[in-house]
Scaffold this active site. Structure first.
Site, PDB file in Angstrom:
ATOM      1  CG  ASP A 445      -2.247   1.186   1.789  1.00  0.00           C
ATOM      2  OD1 ASP A 445      -1.904   1.863   0.355  1.00  0.00           O
ATOM      3  OD2 ASP A 445      -2.548   1.507   2.333  1.00  0.00           O
ATOM      4  CD  GLU A 448      -0.504   5.656  -4.046  1.00  0.00           C
ATOM      5  OE1 GLU A 448       0.189   5.640  -2.462  1.00  0.00           O
ATOM      6  OE2 GLU A 448      -1.266   4.558  -4.133  1.00  0.00           O
ATOM      7  CG  ASP A 524      -8.056   5.185   0.352  1.00  0.00           C
ATOM      8  OD1 ASP A 524      -8.266   3.086   0.479  1.00  0.00           O
ATOM      9  OD2 ASP A 524      -7.732   5.630   1.331  1.00  0.00           O
TER      10      ASP A 524
HETATM   11  C1  GLC Z   1      -4.846   3.659   3.029  1.00  0.00           C
HETATM   12  C2  GLC Z   1      -4.957   2.593   2.174  1.00  0.00           C
HETATM   13  C3  GLC Z   1      -6.548   1.418   3.361  1.00  0.00           C
HETATM   14  C4  GLC Z   1      -5.845   0.746   4.289  1.00  0.00           C
HETATM   15  C5  GLC Z   1      -5.115   2.540   4.302  1.00  0.00           C
HETATM   16  C6  GLC Z   1      -4.498   2.189   6.336  1.00  0.00           C
HETATM   17  O1  GLC Z   1      -5.375   4.465   2.522  1.00  0.00           O
HETATM   18  O2  GLC Z   1      -5.556   2.685   0.560  1.00  0.00           O
HETATM   19  O3  GLC Z   1      -6.722   0.515   1.657  1.00  0.00           O
HETATM   20  O4  GLC Z   1      -6.896   0.170   5.219  1.00  0.00           O
HETATM   21  O5  GLC Z   1      -4.043   3.211   4.295  1.00  0.00           O
HETATM   22  O6  GLC Z   1      -3.425   1.350   5.576  1.00  0.00           O
END
Ligand code: GLC
Length: 847
Positions: A445, A448, A524
């Site tokens: 995650d 980017e 999200d």
């Molecule tokens: C980001 C991700 C989400 C995750 C959050 C906490 O917003 O896109 O899926 O739950 O981080 O890790």
């Protein structure tokens, strides 16, 4: 020292304070930190489009002065202000490079999996006239106009697909522009992750991966960009892949109708042009940028996630609920709170005192566990990953050698330079401990890479230095490929650490080619009906960008869905490749039982259907690995001659033979469905419809309108609570009568081992259904096309739908007919067969 902690804040506020939508902005506000060392400029914010430099500030190529063709068929055209090189790579694929300095050094690309030297020679010819030079391959004609130098692209029949307006222009600071026109009435698809309608015509987009901190329809850019477009009209298609990772803007007829305007801030103009049908174009594009690997079969099951399940007793409680309630589920995801204060590759021992015990219990109940890993490594001398990174000089630096510091969940972080092969190897190895603990797969995650600052969409400064395989590059060039390279490091590490199993990585960010390493979710989103609708167009366009295995946060990430919305979303996602519920911290419970017994029963119905359809879905996934054809497909992709499908994105095809037309509005209990050419059976009622018409179907809350292509043979397994729960002794086949000859495929293997290409490791069956006119006869033949995998069910239950009357005779060639039945109320026939690999059953109707 770490300043304000969002998690501490969340511990103290009362539930009443948690107003929907409040928490997420707080997350970004709570971590405002210095993200550049003193004395350097603040990060360049690339939100919104930057002012487009006027056309007259670009230097276009000018008139052609000469050209030459080398022995490999490459054509180099010299113009007043630069050179163009055309390199045919296949009959339907030509690489075009433009350089103002005329220096065609070997191209460098993280996206391309099959570089120039790997393509066999292509037959081509050159035609030179007063006005133009034409490069002809069997499928493509690239025209270079001489006065001034511009390109046109035609297909083999001489139909004009693209025609440059001004062509390619440069600026001294490296900016580039390309303006080309496309056919009137054409539709454009692809571009990766775009939160808008399926057809991109009339819109502008950016190519710059960001964390939007939640998004709405129309917000752009998002987490994953892919500069590939399929431009199609009347059955013919052009593919355009611009292999340049700098920040770019793509205007698809928004400013000037039918003009594609591409601008980028730097790098080389290198475009790959393709022509054919949408399918052949996508096949070619995925040959160029690679295809997904076959994932472990369990990943096609259902995944339950939230930010975050903890402590370990809660994780186990969730798992037990699924089993007690007989809701099929394969995976539980662990979000950031499993870590020790968000330090990657660690556990919070307070919340998870017995990790190995917890994971062993999950496994004993048939679950897999997936954990999140972010790229930001907390600056903390007491943290082993930080220390190792420093020792190995693994982190991204400014040109002066000082390390970049950016704020993420754990506070100030350094970020690995995934463009350095040694760093990728180090990173891949870090998973060893978590694998030893018993985790099964990983979720990358924030890659980017996202920074948590007051300004969402802020990215690191352009001047940061990267290794780029030893050749050196800046953030401006690497930014867009960073997420993909993190996924690559993870994928390659897992493959190395556990060579006997297929790696599975889920990534948020990516670029062209990311499918070689990871699958993707659309991150999200929100618990709204419009986001449910968006999940379809987004997944379809990702598939048309070469990324076939994707899906949304089912139920929505922020907010909480109504029971009705949740039920409808679970129905849709049962037919999307990645099937996961995930939700925001402190959002209401989003497990299938959280919405009352009616919704729970609906969830069970669609979860069970998903698991029943696993052999069919797995076959579609295998097709994607072989051809790049997406698992879920836009109707326009499969029926390119049918213009009425071009903007259709509220219904889609799931694999070769199922058409899904979900309810996407609150309170709706029926909808119109467009049925394309052929004939279609209503999956639930068996009613047969003629294609090329719009029908209205009833859809009470427990019904997702679903249709089967007449002529299809669809394989089913029994319901399982998780993949591998049962030894599959019997394959069920549902054959849908249609006149004429129709084929369907079935792919089988063990679902686990990475070597699925050796002949003994898999089996591909082709079913040929031949229907006589008027429903009087039907034969179904199975032929083993490839492979000899033997661990397959011998028993077959064949259901026949759509034949009229009671059969007068049934012949089985090879095998044994054990039983047969006819249901007079539905007209359906059922046969139990013990059949060797190949067989043919012929059913004749009464005389
Ligand atoms: C980001 C991700 C989400 C995750 C959050 C906490 O917003 O896109 O899926 O739950 O981080 O890790």
């Amino acid at each position: 020292m770490a300043g304000f902690s969002l998690r501490k804040l969340l511990d103290v506020i009362t539930p009443r304070m948690i107003v929907r939508g409040l928490i997420y902005p707080l997350r970004t506000a709570s971590r405002v930190r210095r993200s550049t060392p003193r004395g350097t400029s603040s990060p360049k914010v690339k939100s919104g489009t930057y002012p487009a430099a006027p056309l007259e500030t670009f230097s276009f190529l000018g008139n052609v002065t000469q050209f030459e063709r080398d022995e490999d068929g490459r054509v180099t055209v010299t113009a007043e202000n630069g050179k163009i090189r055309l390199t045919p790579l296949a009959d339907d694929l030509v690489q075009v490079r433009v350089r103002p300095d005329g220096m065609f050094v070997p191209p460098f690309s993280y996206a391309v999996a099959k570089p120039e030297g790997d393509w066999p020679p292509v037959e081509s010819k050159l035609v030179d006239t007063d006005d133009q030079i034409e490069l002809h391959t069997r499928m493509l004609r690239i025209v270079v106009h001489k006065h001034p130098c511009r390109l046109s692209v035609l297909d083999q029949a001489g139909r004009l697909l693209l025609s440059d307006v001004e062509g390619v222009g440069h600026q001294a600071d490296g900016q580039l522009i390309w303006r080309t026109s496309f056919r009137e009435g054409a539709a454009c698809y692809g571009l990766g992750e775009k939160a808008s309608a399926l057809n991109h015509v009339g819109r502008r987009f950016e190519m710059w991966n960001v964390d939007p901190s939640g998004y709405e329809r129309g917000d752009d850019p998002l987490y994953m960009s892919v500069p590939f477009l399929v431009v199609q009209t009347g059955g013919i298609a052009a593919g355009i892949f611009i292999d340049n990772s700098y920040h770019a803007q793509v205007d698809i007829g928004a400013t000037t109708p039918h003009v594609l305007e591409y601008r980028t801030l730097g790098g080389e103009f290198r475009v790959y042009l393709m022509a054919g049908t949408p399918q052949t174009v996508l096949e070619r594009f995925t040959e160029l940028t690679g295809r997904m690997n076959l994932p472990p079969l369990w990943t096609l099951g259902f995944h339950q996630s939230r930010w975050s399940y903890y402590p370990q007793s809660r994780v186990l409680e969730i798992a037990r609920e699924f089993r007690q309630r007989h809701l099929p589920c394969d995976a539980i995801h662990l979000d950031i709170d499993y870590m020790d204060d968000c330090r990657c590759f660690t556990w919070d021992k307070r919340r998870f005192p017995d990790v190995q015990g917890m994971l062993a219990e999950l496994h004993a109940q048939g679950f897999k566990a997936m954990a999140i890993i972010d790229p930001g490594i907390k600056i903390d001398p007491g943290y082993w990953v930080f220390r190792e990174g420093i020792q190995r000089d693994a982190f991204i630096c400014y040109p002066d050698g000082s390390r970049y510091v950016g704020p993420v969940w754990p506070g100030d972080c350094h970020f690995p330079d995934f463009t350095n092969p040694a760093v990728r190897e180090w990173w891949g190895g870090l998973y060893q401990g978590l694998l030893d603990d018993g985790l099964d797969a990983f979720w990358n995650d924030m890659n980017e890479f996202a920074l948590i600052t007051l300004k969402p969409r802020t990215t690191a400064p352009d001047i940061l230095h990267y290794d780029a395989e030893g050749r050196g590059a800046t953030e401006a060039e690497i930014h867009n490929v960073y997420g993909m390279l993190m996924a690559r490091a993870s994928f390659e590490g897992l493959r190395r650490l556990r060579p006997d199993r297929r790696p599975f990585v889920l990534t948020r960010s990516g670029w062209a080619g990311v499918q070689r390493y990871a699958v993707h979710w659309t991150a999200d989103n929100k618990s709204t009906w419009d986001h449910l609708r968006l999940s379809i167009s987004m997944v379809l366009n990702l598939g048309l960008s070469g990324i076939p295995f994707t899906g949304p946060d089912t139920g929505g990430f922020t907010g909480g869905p109504t029971p009705e919305l949740f039920a409808r979303w679970m129905q849709v996602s049962a037919f999307l490749p990645f099937y996961r519920v995930h939700s925001m911290i402190k959002s209401p419970d989003q497990e299938p039982w959280a919405f009352g017994p009616e919704v729970e029963a609906i969830c069970r119905k669609y979860l069970e259907l998903r698991y029943r359809l696993l052999p069919y879905l797995y076959t579609a996934v295998w097709q994607a690995t072989r051809t790049g054809i997406p698992i879920v497909r836009a109707l326009s992709f499969m029926y390119p001659d049918d213009l009425s499908t071009y903007s259709l994105d509220d219904q889609f095809l799931f694999g070769d033979s199922l058409l899904v037309a979900p309810i996407l509005e609150a309170g709706a209990e029926k909808r119109e469905v467009y049925l394309p050419a052929g004939e279609w059976y209503d999956f639930w009622t068996g009613q047969l419809y003629k294609g090329q018409q719009t029908v209205t179907v009833e859809a009470p809350l427990d019904v997702l309108p679903l249709f089967v292509r007449a002529g299809a043979v669809i394989p089913f397994w029994p319901v399982q609570q998780y993949v591998g729960e049962k030894q599959i002794d019997q394959l069920e086949l549902y054959a849908y009568y249609s006149a004429g000859e129709h084929t369907s495929l079935l792919y089988e293997d063990d679902g686990v081992t990475p070597d699925y290409v050796s002949p003994e490791a898999y089996r591909l069956s082709r079913f040929c259904l031949r229907g006589g006119e008027e429903g009087q006869s039907l034969s179904i033949e199975r032929v083993i096309e490839q492979g000899s995998y033997a661990e397959v069910p011998e028993q077959i239950r064949l259901h026949v739908i759509g034949l009229k009357g009671i059969p007068s005779r049934t012949d089985l060639e090879a095998g044994e007919l054990l039983a047969q039945a006819h249901d007079p109320s539905t007209g359906r026939l059922a046969y139990d067969l013990k059949a060797p690999e190949a067989f043919r059953i012929t059913i004749l109707q009464g005389r």
